[in-house]
Design a protein around this motif. Sequence first.
Motif, PDB file in Angstrom:
ATOM      1  N   SER A  64      24.184   9.942  31.548  1.00  0.00           N
ATOM      2  CA  SER A  64      24.962  11.329  31.310  1.00  0.00           C
ATOM      3  C   SER A  64      26.034  11.408  32.143  1.00  0.00           C
ATOM      4  O   SER A  64      26.446  10.626  33.053  1.00  0.00           O
ATOM      5  CB  SER A  64      23.919  12.420  31.621  1.00  0.00           C
ATOM      6  OG  SER A  64      23.683  12.449  33.151  1.00  0.00           O
ATOM      7  N   ASN A  65      26.769  12.571  32.166  1.00  0.00           N
ATOM      8  CA  ASN A  65      27.993  13.118  33.174  1.00  0.00           C
ATOM      9  C   ASN A  65      27.583  13.395  34.434  1.00  0.00           C
ATOM     10  O   ASN A  65      28.384  13.825  35.041  1.00  0.00           O
ATOM     11  CB  ASN A  65      28.774  13.971  32.323  1.00  0.00           C
ATOM     12  CG  ASN A  65      29.690  13.304  31.269  1.00  0.00           C
ATOM     13  OD1 ASN A  65      30.396  12.479  31.319  1.00  0.00           O
ATOM     14  ND2 ASN A  65      29.339  13.915  30.003  1.00  0.00           N
ATOM     15  N   ALA A  66      26.196  13.051  34.639  1.00  0.00           N
ATOM     16  CA  ALA A  66      25.639  13.348  36.194  1.00  0.00           C
ATOM     17  C   ALA A  66      26.211  12.018  37.203  1.00  0.00           C
ATOM     18  O   ALA A  66      26.326  12.272  38.144  1.00  0.00           O
ATOM     19  CB  ALA A  66      24.274  13.038  36.156  1.00  0.00           C
ATOM     20  N   VAL A  67      26.947  11.109  36.508  1.00  0.00           N
ATOM     21  CA  VAL A  67      27.321   9.845  37.226  1.00  0.00           C
ATOM     22  C   VAL A  67      28.782   9.628  36.761  1.00  0.00           C
ATOM     23  O   VAL A  67      29.134  10.028  35.674  1.00  0.00           O
ATOM     24  CB  VAL A  67      26.399   8.532  36.989  1.00  0.00           C
ATOM     25  CG1 VAL A  67      25.233   9.007  37.535  1.00  0.00           C
ATOM     26  CG2 VAL A  67      26.396   8.229  35.442  1.00  0.00           C
ATOM     27  N   LYS A  68      29.659   9.001  37.762  1.00  0.00           N
ATOM     28  CA  LYS A  68      30.863   8.627  37.419  1.00  0.00           C
ATOM     29  C   LYS A  68      30.859   7.605  36.184  1.00  0.00           C
ATOM     30  O   LYS A  68      29.974   6.864  35.871  1.00  0.00           O
ATOM     31  CB  LYS A  68      31.489   7.964  38.755  1.00  0.00           C
ATOM     32  CG  LYS A  68      33.252   7.653  38.299  1.00  0.00           C
ATOM     33  CD  LYS A  68      33.648   7.226  39.596  1.00  0.00           C
ATOM     34  CE  LYS A  68      35.215   6.885  39.379  1.00  0.00           C
ATOM     35  NZ  LYS A  68      35.911   6.471  40.563  1.00  0.00           N
ATOM     36  N   PHE A 265      26.197  14.262  26.027  1.00  0.00           N
ATOM     37  CA  PHE A 265      26.466  13.091  25.164  1.00  0.00           C
ATOM     38  C   PHE A 265      28.123  12.923  25.229  1.00  0.00           C
ATOM     39  O   PHE A 265      28.473  11.823  25.064  1.00  0.00           O
ATOM     40  CB  PHE A 265      26.053  13.032  23.561  1.00  0.00           C
ATOM     41  CG  PHE A 265      24.487  13.209  23.583  1.00  0.00           C
ATOM     42  CD1 PHE A 265      23.925  12.151  23.755  1.00  0.00           C
ATOM     43  CD2 PHE A 265      23.841  14.308  23.007  1.00  0.00           C
ATOM     44  CE1 PHE A 265      22.395  11.990  23.563  1.00  0.00           C
ATOM     45  CE2 PHE A 265      22.597  14.325  22.882  1.00  0.00           C
ATOM     46  CZ  PHE A 265      21.778  13.203  23.241  1.00  0.00           C
ATOM     47  N   GLY A 266      28.892  14.065  25.588  1.00  0.00           N
ATOM     48  CA  GLY A 266      30.294  13.736  25.362  1.00  0.00           C
ATOM     49  C   GLY A 266      31.029  12.812  26.348  1.00  0.00           C
ATOM     50  O   GLY A 266      30.364  12.559  27.639  1.00  0.00           O
ATOM     51  N   GLY A 267      31.601  11.828  25.884  1.00  0.00           N
ATOM     52  CA  GLY A 267      32.143  10.741  26.609  1.00  0.00           C
ATOM     53  C   GLY A 267      31.361   9.724  27.147  1.00  0.00           C
ATOM     54  O   GLY A 267      31.688   9.048  28.296  1.00  0.00           O
ATOM     55  N   ASN A 268      30.041   9.589  26.470  1.00  0.00           N
ATOM     56  CA  ASN A 268      29.384   8.460  26.769  1.00  0.00           C
ATOM     57  C   ASN A 268      29.976   7.093  26.528  1.00  0.00           C
ATOM     58  O   ASN A 268      31.089   7.029  26.257  1.00  0.00           O
ATOM     59  CB  ASN A 268      28.039   8.597  26.058  1.00  0.00           C
ATOM     60  CG  ASN A 268      28.110   8.347  24.558  1.00  0.00           C
ATOM     61  OD1 ASN A 268      28.551   6.908  24.449  1.00  0.00           O
ATOM     62  ND2 ASN A 268      28.115   9.499  23.858  1.00  0.00           N
ATOM     63  N   HIS A 269      29.312   5.995  27.246  1.00  0.00           N
ATOM     64  CA  HIS A 269      29.866   4.683  27.319  1.00  0.00           C
ATOM     65  C   HIS A 269      30.141   4.359  25.899  1.00  0.00           C
ATOM     66  O   HIS A 269      31.194   3.554  26.036  1.00  0.00           O
ATOM     67  CB  HIS A 269      28.836   3.826  28.060  1.00  0.00           C
ATOM     68  CG  HIS A 269      28.619   3.939  29.518  1.00  0.00           C
ATOM     69  ND1 HIS A 269      27.823   5.599  29.764  1.00  0.00           N
ATOM     70  CD2 HIS A 269      29.090   3.882  30.729  1.00  0.00           C
ATOM     71  CE1 HIS A 269      27.849   5.503  31.183  1.00  0.00           C
ATOM     72  NE2 HIS A 269      28.488   4.653  31.745  1.00  0.00           N
ATOM     73  N   LEU A 270      29.434   4.324  25.428  1.00  0.00           N
ATOM     74  CA  LEU A 270      29.807   3.896  23.961  1.00  0.00           C
ATOM     75  C   LEU A 270      30.769   4.484  23.126  1.00  0.00           C
ATOM     76  O   LEU A 270      31.740   3.672  22.438  1.00  0.00           O
ATOM     77  CB  LEU A 270      28.429   3.738  22.928  1.00  0.00           C
ATOM     78  CG  LEU A 270      27.277   2.818  23.128  1.00  0.00           C
ATOM     79  CD1 LEU A 270      26.019   3.072  22.360  1.00  0.00           C
ATOM     80  CD2 LEU A 270      27.646   1.252  22.715  1.00  0.00           C
TER      81      LEU A 270
END
Length: 378
Positions: A64-68, A265-270
């Motif tokens: 998630s966006n909780a991490v860089k 989910f926005g901007g996830n790694h995949l």
Amino acid sequence: MNLFDVYTCYNINLVNGKGAHLSDDKGNSYLDFYGGHGVISIGHSHPHYMYRLENQLHCLGFYSNAVKNDLQEKFACLLGKISGYETYNLFLCNSGAEANENALKVASFHNQKAKVIAIKGAFHGRTSGALSITDNPKLSSEFNAKHNVVFVAMNDELALKKELEKGDVSAVIIEGIQGVKGVVIPSNKFLKVAEKYCAENNALLILDEIQSGYGRTGKFFAHQYAGIQPDIITTAKGMGNGFPIAGVLISPKIKAWKGMLGTTFGGNHLSCAAATAVIETIEEEKLIDNANIIGDYLFFELKDNKAIKAIRGKGLMIGIDLENMSEIRTKLLMEYGIFTGASGNETLRLLPPLSIGIKEADQFISAFNQITQTVKNG
């Protein structure tokens, strides 16, 4: 459990795709001249796209966006450079409707106003705020019909000016080209006037480039033909070539604060891997130039077809007005295996992958000419 029955769809089960070509579970082949509502920008199963996604799957599929997430920052740099908006900031989300919801929210946070001006014939999505600025009452429930929205006609400069001068408008939202309405193009003058009047009345100009962006029109964004610089730009469809991702490009004059926007989910790694592959492919294969070349070719080859009442568009976003559109569209698919789209009752909509060549264009032109001659004579 059964599926909630909300879609009218063809009884075709697609299982494979490569470039602009598709096949179903019965072995039938198709030419994709619609790209799943303009989503397929670089072609189905592009090798570089598959490489980026597979490589990322071997590393990390999601957090998630909780991490860089460095992939977000690298992608933002790529997007800023190719779009010409390097000084803007980027918020990543999942869909066009979500991008528009966040754009409206950002505008309201910025100027502390609520009213929105939208354009007649607009389609901006199916979530609550997006539906309120979509000009189709049939799609709105009582729940999402309560927003403060005024619709003005496309290119009606006086009506736009009068509404903005009331001083209570937070934002004006305009599609770079209206897709659902029938490929309706705002005039350059109207966009320039909208930019000017918004600035004079403390309102933000939002350009919805969800369908008309990402090189589809022969520029990265359709509004760039007018030489304007909106305060906020939304993008989605061609951004991930089928992987869900959307973005909001935000002027540096609009300041962020922690918690202002958010997404799981926005901007996830995949999604960042997919979107990075799209930009790299657009640049490497010069697909924006190709959209211009093939778009011009289609216009030139179709212009003398007497069945066409009107043809509009830029690049590979094309609308063709036809008296028997539905019949022609069905014949294109069922008799010639060519997917196209529709806007309303009379506009055939073309949104093929930006990677198509003359061969695919000729395949469409030949089928279209044969069908329109048959339908006309029949």
